[in-house]
Design a protein around this motif. Structure first.
Motif, PDB file in Angstrom:
ATOM      1  N   THR A 148      -8.322  -7.072  -1.628  1.00  0.00           N
ATOM      2  CA  THR A 148      -9.105  -7.011  -2.855  1.00  0.00           C
ATOM      3  C   THR A 148     -10.559  -7.346  -2.533  1.00  0.00           C
ATOM      4  OG1 THR A 148      -8.858  -9.363  -3.422  1.00  0.00           O
ATOM      5  CG2 THR A 148      -7.090  -7.847  -4.109  1.00  0.00           C
ATOM      6  N   LYS A 163      -5.866   2.782  -5.593  1.00  0.00           N
ATOM      7  CA  LYS A 163      -5.835   1.578  -6.420  1.00  0.00           C
ATOM      8  C   LYS A 163      -6.118   1.915  -7.880  1.00  0.00           C
ATOM      9  CE  LYS A 163      -7.264  -1.454  -2.613  1.00  0.00           C
ATOM     10  NZ  LYS A 163      -6.042  -2.302  -2.553  1.00  0.00           N
ATOM     11  N   GLY A 202      -7.814  -2.670  -9.467  1.00  0.00           N
ATOM     12  CA  GLY A 202      -7.967  -2.879  -8.036  1.00  0.00           C
ATOM     13  C   GLY A 202      -6.663  -3.145  -7.302  1.00  0.00           C
ATOM     14  N   ARG A 203      -5.527  -2.833  -7.949  1.00  0.00           N
ATOM     15  CA  ARG A 203      -4.226  -3.062  -7.336  1.00  0.00           C
ATOM     16  C   ARG A 203      -3.682  -1.775  -6.748  1.00  0.00           C
ATOM     17  NH1 ARG A 203      -2.102  -5.721 -12.850  1.00  0.00           N
ATOM     18  NH2 ARG A 203      -2.653  -3.566 -13.399  1.00  0.00           N
TER      19      ARG A 203
END
Length: 242
Positions: free
Chosen positions: A11, A45, A49-50
């Protein structure tokens, strides 16, 4: 062959320069290829942001990168279980992809690996068989009926100790000897990234580097971006950084 791994499951908290959005991935991929990367691995992502296996997220990332790099540069994505833990759901998501990458990594120690790999192969997507050191995945992969159908083996050295990672890498390569002529890409991570890259160079194997695997250069300074890592890796692979 040198693959650039643009972002991984990291991240922005870990790396401020990490490419996350499709636009950022495209720009970073273009610069890395211009610097000497031959192949691209990325983690699509979502808006948070995953890592995501959602077909729309994958399509956006793959399409953007494909437009940004020269024709013929292969683009691969992850199918890691951390993005979607359930094997059945993960397989269903991969089956629903409507913009296909050239290849995708499948971690053989994860539940459902063979099902995910079979779906990818049925769709004409190359499979990078991710074999983590210390997991027993090498033996399971060598015994798999799919072992002769994969694009390459992605031998992943999880030993992050710079003093021992090279030895662990050699042992993993030896474990994978039964797969014979299947291409093998060897790489490490964190403190083991550069020692393992040296082993790959010495053995004449494919290698990879990027912000997924390492945030620092061999001298311990923080890498500005993927380009800095690719530049350094090219020096090592040429035998000039040993």
């Amino acid at each position: 062959m040198l693959q650039v791994c643009l972002n991984g499951a990291r991240t922005r908290m870990e790396c401020r320069s990490l490419p996350v959005s499709a636009r950022e991935l495209a720009a970073e991929a273009a610069r890395a290829v211009a610097t000497g990367a031959d192949d691209i691995h990325l983690h699509p992502k979502d808006s948070e942001g995953r890592d995501s296996l959602d077909p729309h997220v994958v399509a956006e990332a793959v399409t953007a990168v494909r437009r940004a790099v020269p024709s013929g540069v292969p683009i691969g994505v992850t199918t890691g279980a951390w993005a979607t833990p359930g094997p059945e759901e993960r397989t269903a998501l991969v089956r629903s992809w409507y913009v296909l990458p050239d290849h995708a990594s499948v971690n053989w120690h994860e539940a459902g690996a063979e099902q995910v790999a079979a779906v990818l192969l049925d769709h004409g997507v190359g499979v990078e068989a991710g074999i983590y050191s210390g997991t027993g995945a090498a033996g399971r992969f060598c015994a798999s009926p799919l072992s002769r159908r994969v694009l390459r083996v992605l031998a992943e050295v999880t030993d992050t100790n710079a003093a021992t990672a090279a030895q662990t890498a050699v042992a993993l390569v030896e474990e994978l000897a039964p797969v014979g002529l299947t291409p093998l890409l060897l790489h490490g991570e964190e403190g083991g990234a550069w020692p393992v890259l040296r082993v790959a160079a010495r053995l004449g194997l494919d290698a990879r580097i990027g912000l997924e695997d390492a945030l620092v250069l061999p001298d311990g300074t923080t890498a500005a971006d993927n380009v800095a890592l690719v530049q350094e890796a090219r020096t090592f692979l040429a035998g000039e950084g040993w």
